[in-house]
Design a protein around this motif. Structure first.
Motif, PDB file in Angstrom:
ATOM      1  N   LEU A 183      13.276  24.858 -35.383  1.00 21.64           N
ATOM      2  CA  LEU A 183      12.538  26.011 -34.878  1.00 21.64           C
ATOM      3  C   LEU A 183      13.165  27.317 -35.308  1.00 21.64           C
ATOM      4  N   ARG A 189       8.186  25.835 -26.775  1.00 24.00           N
ATOM      5  CA  ARG A 189       8.391  25.515 -28.193  1.00 24.00           C
ATOM      6  C   ARG A 189       9.536  24.529 -28.420  1.00 24.00           C
ATOM      7  N   PRO A 237       6.333  25.871 -20.751  1.00 24.85           N
ATOM      8  CA  PRO A 237       4.971  26.118 -21.235  1.00 24.85           C
ATOM      9  C   PRO A 237       4.130  26.914 -20.242  1.00 24.85           C
ATOM     10  N   LEU A 285      10.033  31.725 -26.928  1.00 26.80           N
ATOM     11  CA  LEU A 285      10.355  30.302 -27.004  1.00 26.80           C
ATOM     12  C   LEU A 285       9.555  29.453 -26.026  1.00 26.80           C
ATOM     13  N   ASN A 294      13.047  32.792 -23.344  1.00 26.75           N
ATOM     14  CA  ASN A 294      12.681  31.394 -23.107  1.00 26.75           C
ATOM     15  C   ASN A 294      11.868  31.235 -21.828  1.00 26.75           C
TER      16      ASN A 294
END
Length: 383
Positions: free
Chosen positions: A186, A257, A234, A254, A231
């Motif tokens: 990533l 992810r 979801p 983030l 961060n």
């Protein structure tokens, strides 16, 4: 109420069950106790009765847990007491666990009102754990208190069966090659990169520092030359976008992810984590990553790591709800205002600057940064 039975090691232990179907931060709190159990009984298989995420995260990961069994929904043990559950699935699980013939079964879930009776059904040779007033007794037990420093309290449970804390070495959580690969896929590592990860969410909205202050802090850190990552789970994508949308400098979102292992791989590369009191903060501390933690009053007591020098603590002292005025120290009202709103941007920014100028000696080497003026931070003097 006092503890019952001795604290002696038990002979001929081949299998240990630990009941702890909790969230990420709660698992990290238990790591010192799990390490102590494994050190005391190195030949025994340590089986964690947890959730699906425990199995996914821990399978193949070196550490004290040898195996994870996923607990079905049990009223009062991981799901609400009045939850609709499949009783045949619970009975089948109990029968399967009785067939494992555990020598020790430890209740590390809570006060035991429901979990102690469930643990007793598993038929272990010896049971141990917490007991709140009115809860069924285990063969060895200690009183359940709130608030309490969770890591130490769980170590006390391990001590009921003779386990003692191992030497306080870091990291407490093993990073795997798979973790590193997922993080690198990533966000490839760059020479001289300086990463700061912000964690603006929490499962409890009362623990959340305002988004505009996370955004302002991100700008402060970006102006220092840090690459800012934001961060979230979801479900927190909108929150992450709200933080980045209020920043003047670019930042990397983030949310959703990375899996939990990939997040660990990225945390280990960070020079600093700034977070509400939530799972990723405690993962960072278990990995030995210096962190600024924004805590409400009693949560600071409960969440204190065994390596306090890793944690730069910003504590809010508000106890009354901003909506109804009720004191929330002993009981919770129905509202969800931020109880950490009185932590200032200036306070958190000052802690972040100090952490970046004086890296922890156990921080991952590539996470160490240069102090202002170009001197290596390790050469900087103490405060």
């Amino acid at each position: 109420m006092t503890a019952r039975s001795g604290h002696d090691l038990v002979d001929d232990v081949a299998k240990i069950a630990v009941l702890r179907p909790n969230a990420v931060g709660d698992f990290v709190f238990a790591l010192p106790a799990l390490h102590a159990l494994k050190a005391a009984y190195p030949k025994a298989e340590l089986v964690l009765m947890g959730k699906a995420w425990h199995r996914d995260f821990l399978t193949g990961r070196p550490g004290p847990v040898d195996r994870v069994v996923e607990l079905p929904p049990v009223p009062g043990v991981g799901v609400p007491v009045d939850a609709c559950v499949a009783e045949p699935a619970i009975a089948a699980f109990v029968n399967r666990m009785r067939g494992e013939r555990f020598d020790l079964a430890l209740q590390m879930f809570g006060g035991g009102r429901h979990s102690n009776a469930f643990l007793a059904r598993l038929g272990a040779r010896l049971t141990a754990g917490w007991r709140a007033p009115g809860a069924p007794a285990l063969e060895r037990w200690i009183a359940y208190r709130e608030p309490m420093p969770r890591r130490l309290a769980l170590l006390e449970i391990a001590g009921l069966v003779g386990a003692r804390p191992r030497s306080l070495t870091l990291p407490e959580l093993t990073l795997t090659d798979a973790d590193r690969r997922e993080a690198a896929a990533l966000l490839p590592a760059l020479p001289g990169e300086r990463l700061v990860l912000l964690q603006p969410g929490s499962t409890d909205p009362r623990r959340c520092w305002p988004t505009q202050r996370f955004a302002a802090l991100g700008d402060v850190l970006a102006a220092m030359g840090m690459r800012v990552l934001v961060n979230g789970s979801p479900d927190e994508a909108a929150l992450v976008d709200a933080v980045i949308g209020q920043m003047r400098h670019p930042a990397t979102p983030l949310a959703g992810r990375l899996g939990l292992g990939g997040l660990c791989g990225l945390l280990a590369r960070a020079a600093l984590v700034v977070s509400n009191d939530t799972g990723p903060l405690h993962l960072a501390l278990a990995l030995g990553v210096p962190s600024v933690g924004i805590f409400w009053l009693t949560n600071a007591l409960e969440g204190m790591p065994l390596h306090p020098s890793l944690l730069y603590l910003a504590v809010a002292s508000t106890t009354r709800c901003a909506v109804c005025g009720q004191d929330n120290l002993k009981s919770r009202c129905a509202h969800d205002p931020s109880f950490v709103d009185d932590v200032s941007l200036e306070q958190v920014a000052a802690l972040a600057r100090t952490a970046l100028a004086h890296p922890h000696p156990h921080a991952y080497p590539h996470a160490r940064v240069l102090a202002p003026g170009g001197a290596h931070a390790n050469a900087a003097g103490g405060r």
